[in-house]
Design a protein around this motif. Structure first.
Motif, PDB file in Angstrom:
ATOM      1  N   ARG A   1     153.312  61.697  59.371  1.00  0.00           N
ATOM      2  CA  ARG A   1     153.735  60.361  60.491  1.00  0.00           C
ATOM      3  C   ARG A   1     153.042  59.227  60.255  1.00  0.00           C
ATOM      4  NH1 ARG A   1     152.847  63.901  64.812  1.00  0.00           N
ATOM      5  NH2 ARG A   1     150.327  63.095  65.115  1.00  0.00           N
ATOM      6  N   ARG A   2     151.558  59.655  59.361  1.00  0.00           N
ATOM      7  CA  ARG A   2     150.932  57.740  58.967  1.00  0.00           C
ATOM      8  C   ARG A   2     152.209  57.953  57.542  1.00  0.00           C
ATOM      9  NH1 ARG A   2     144.689  59.154  56.129  1.00  0.00           N
ATOM     10  NH2 ARG A   2     144.993  57.254  54.993  1.00  0.00           N
ATOM     11  N   GLY A   3     151.990  58.626  56.969  1.00  0.00           N
ATOM     12  CA  GLY A   3     152.509  57.910  55.519  1.00  0.00           C
ATOM     13  C   GLY A   3     153.892  57.553  55.712  1.00  0.00           C
ATOM     14  N   GLN A   4     155.008  57.719  57.341  1.00  0.00           N
ATOM     15  CA  GLN A   4     155.979  57.149  57.720  1.00  0.00           C
ATOM     16  C   GLN A   4     155.944  55.960  58.198  1.00  0.00           C
ATOM     17  OE1 GLN A   4     157.646  60.287  60.672  1.00  0.00           O
ATOM     18  NE2 GLN A   4     158.850  60.867  58.740  1.00  0.00           N
ATOM     19  N   ARG A   5     154.614  55.356  59.152  1.00  0.00           N
ATOM     20  CA  ARG A   5     154.034  54.139  59.655  1.00  0.00           C
ATOM     21  C   ARG A   5     154.270  53.621  58.382  1.00  0.00           C
ATOM     22  NH1 ARG A   5     151.300  57.266  63.842  1.00  0.00           N
ATOM     23  NH2 ARG A   5     152.689  57.851  65.047  1.00  0.00           N
ATOM     24  N   LEU A   6     153.253  53.838  56.882  1.00  0.00           N
ATOM     25  CA  LEU A   6     152.547  52.960  55.637  1.00  0.00           C
ATOM     26  C   LEU A   6     153.728  53.142  55.144  1.00  0.00           C
ATOM     27  CD1 LEU A   6     149.437  54.388  55.429  1.00  0.00           C
ATOM     28  CD2 LEU A   6     149.330  52.026  56.106  1.00  0.00           C
ATOM     29  N   LEU A   7     155.231  53.413  55.262  1.00  0.00           N
ATOM     30  CA  LEU A   7     155.659  52.315  54.917  1.00  0.00           C
ATOM     31  C   LEU A   7     156.734  51.898  55.571  1.00  0.00           C
ATOM     32  CD1 LEU A   7     158.209  53.280  52.732  1.00  0.00           C
ATOM     33  CD2 LEU A   7     159.528  55.176  53.750  1.00  0.00           C
ATOM     34  N   PHE A   8     157.221  52.520  56.227  1.00  0.00           N
ATOM     35  CA  PHE A   8     157.614  51.225  57.614  1.00  0.00           C
ATOM     36  C   PHE A   8     156.554  49.548  57.638  1.00  0.00           C
ATOM     37  CE2 PHE A   8     157.895  49.458  61.267  1.00  0.00           C
ATOM     38  CZ  PHE A   8     159.335  48.772  61.997  1.00  0.00           C
TER      39      PHE A   8
ATOM     40  N   MET B   1     154.577  74.050  59.613  1.00  0.00           N
ATOM     41  CA  MET B   1     153.738  72.826  59.590  1.00  0.00           C
ATOM     42  C   MET B   1     152.155  73.074  60.530  1.00  0.00           C
ATOM     43  SD  MET B   1     155.360  69.066  58.392  1.00  0.00           S
ATOM     44  CE  MET B   1     155.922  69.320  57.807  1.00  0.00           C
ATOM     45  N   SER B   2     151.254  72.764  60.092  1.00  0.00           N
ATOM     46  CA  SER B   2     150.173  72.379  60.781  1.00  0.00           C
ATOM     47  C   SER B   2     150.647  70.964  61.495  1.00  0.00           C
ATOM     48  CB  SER B   2     149.046  72.896  60.038  1.00  0.00           C
ATOM     49  OG  SER B   2     148.668  71.399  59.155  1.00  0.00           O
TER      50      SER B   2
ATOM     51  N   GLN C   1     151.305  66.933  60.074  1.00  0.00           N
ATOM     52  CA  GLN C   1     152.132  66.631  60.819  1.00  0.00           C
ATOM     53  C   GLN C   1     151.956  65.288  60.849  1.00  0.00           C
ATOM     54  OE1 GLN C   1     153.138  68.698  64.335  1.00  0.00           O
ATOM     55  NE2 GLN C   1     154.790  70.476  63.701  1.00  0.00           N
ATOM     56  N   ALA C   2     150.515  65.171  61.124  1.00  0.00           N
ATOM     57  CA  ALA C   2     149.803  64.003  61.108  1.00  0.00           C
ATOM     58  C   ALA C   2     150.001  63.218  60.380  1.00  0.00           C
ATOM     59  CB  ALA C   2     148.333  64.257  61.953  1.00  0.00           C
ATOM     60  N   GLU C   3     149.687  63.466  59.080  1.00  0.00           N
ATOM     61  CA  GLU C   3     149.187  62.924  57.092  1.00  0.00           C
ATOM     62  C   GLU C   3     150.724  62.539  57.205  1.00  0.00           C
ATOM     63  OE1 GLU C   3     147.378  61.848  55.024  1.00  0.00           O
ATOM     64  OE2 GLU C   3     145.749  62.454  56.953  1.00  0.00           O
TER      65      GLU C   3
ATOM     66  N   ASN D   1     144.077  56.611  62.451  1.00  0.00           N
ATOM     67  CA  ASN D   1     144.511  58.033  61.901  1.00  0.00           C
ATOM     68  C   ASN D   1     142.829  58.655  61.323  1.00  0.00           C
ATOM     69  OD1 ASN D   1     147.528  58.592  62.302  1.00  0.00           O
ATOM     70  ND2 ASN D   1     147.760  57.286  60.363  1.00  0.00           N
ATOM     71  N   ASN D   2     142.094  58.137  60.824  1.00  0.00           N
ATOM     72  CA  ASN D   2     140.668  59.159  60.193  1.00  0.00           C
ATOM     73  C   ASN D   2     139.986  59.067  61.628  1.00  0.00           C
ATOM     74  OD1 ASN D   2     141.979  58.656  57.391  1.00  0.00           O
ATOM     75  ND2 ASN D   2     140.366  57.329  57.227  1.00  0.00           N
ATOM     76  N   GLU D   3     139.924  58.321  62.457  1.00  0.00           N
ATOM     77  CA  GLU D   3     139.178  58.521  63.619  1.00  0.00           C
ATOM     78  C   GLU D   3     139.390  60.227  64.654  1.00  0.00           C
ATOM     79  OE1 GLU D   3     139.236  55.160  65.976  1.00  0.00           O
ATOM     80  OE2 GLU D   3     137.519  54.040  64.592  1.00  0.00           O
ATOM     81  N   GLN D   4     141.435  60.675  64.245  1.00  0.00           N
ATOM     82  CA  GLN D   4     142.035  61.362  65.057  1.00  0.00           C
ATOM     83  C   GLN D   4     141.878  63.021  64.608  1.00  0.00           C
ATOM     84  OE1 GLN D   4     145.413  60.788  65.317  1.00  0.00           O
ATOM     85  NE2 GLN D   4     145.448  59.342  67.006  1.00  0.00           N
TER      86      GLN D   4
END
Length: 71
Positions: free
Chosen positions: A10-17, A1-2, A6-8, A68-71
């Motif tokens: 984690r972002r999805g997991q954080r938004l779900l939380f 996994m690139s 992985q960042a996408e 996440n968009n800035e990273q």
């Protein structure tokens, strides 16, 4: 996994939380705690609680998406 994938993920997991957290914050048991005749600065406590919870949801979601968009 690139790293991008992985960042996408984690972002999805954080938004779900965040969405689950605010589902709990705006659910009956906590709303009942603030549902009384008191006022703070002339504003009913329940209205103030809902407004502040909604504002926190918007700010936290915007911060997570922008960060996440800035990273």
């Amino acid at each position: 996994m690139s790293p991008q994938e992985q960042a996408e993920q984690r972002r999805g997991q954080r938004l779900l939380f965040v969405s689950l957290l605010f589902a709990v914050l705006l659910n009956f048991p906590l709303l009942a705690v603030f549902d009384h005749a008191g006022q703070l600065g002339g504003i009913p406590v329940l209205y103030l609680y809902v407004l502040l919870a909604w504002l926190a949801l918007v700010l936290l979601t915007g911060w997570l998406v922008r960060r996440n968009n800035e990273q």
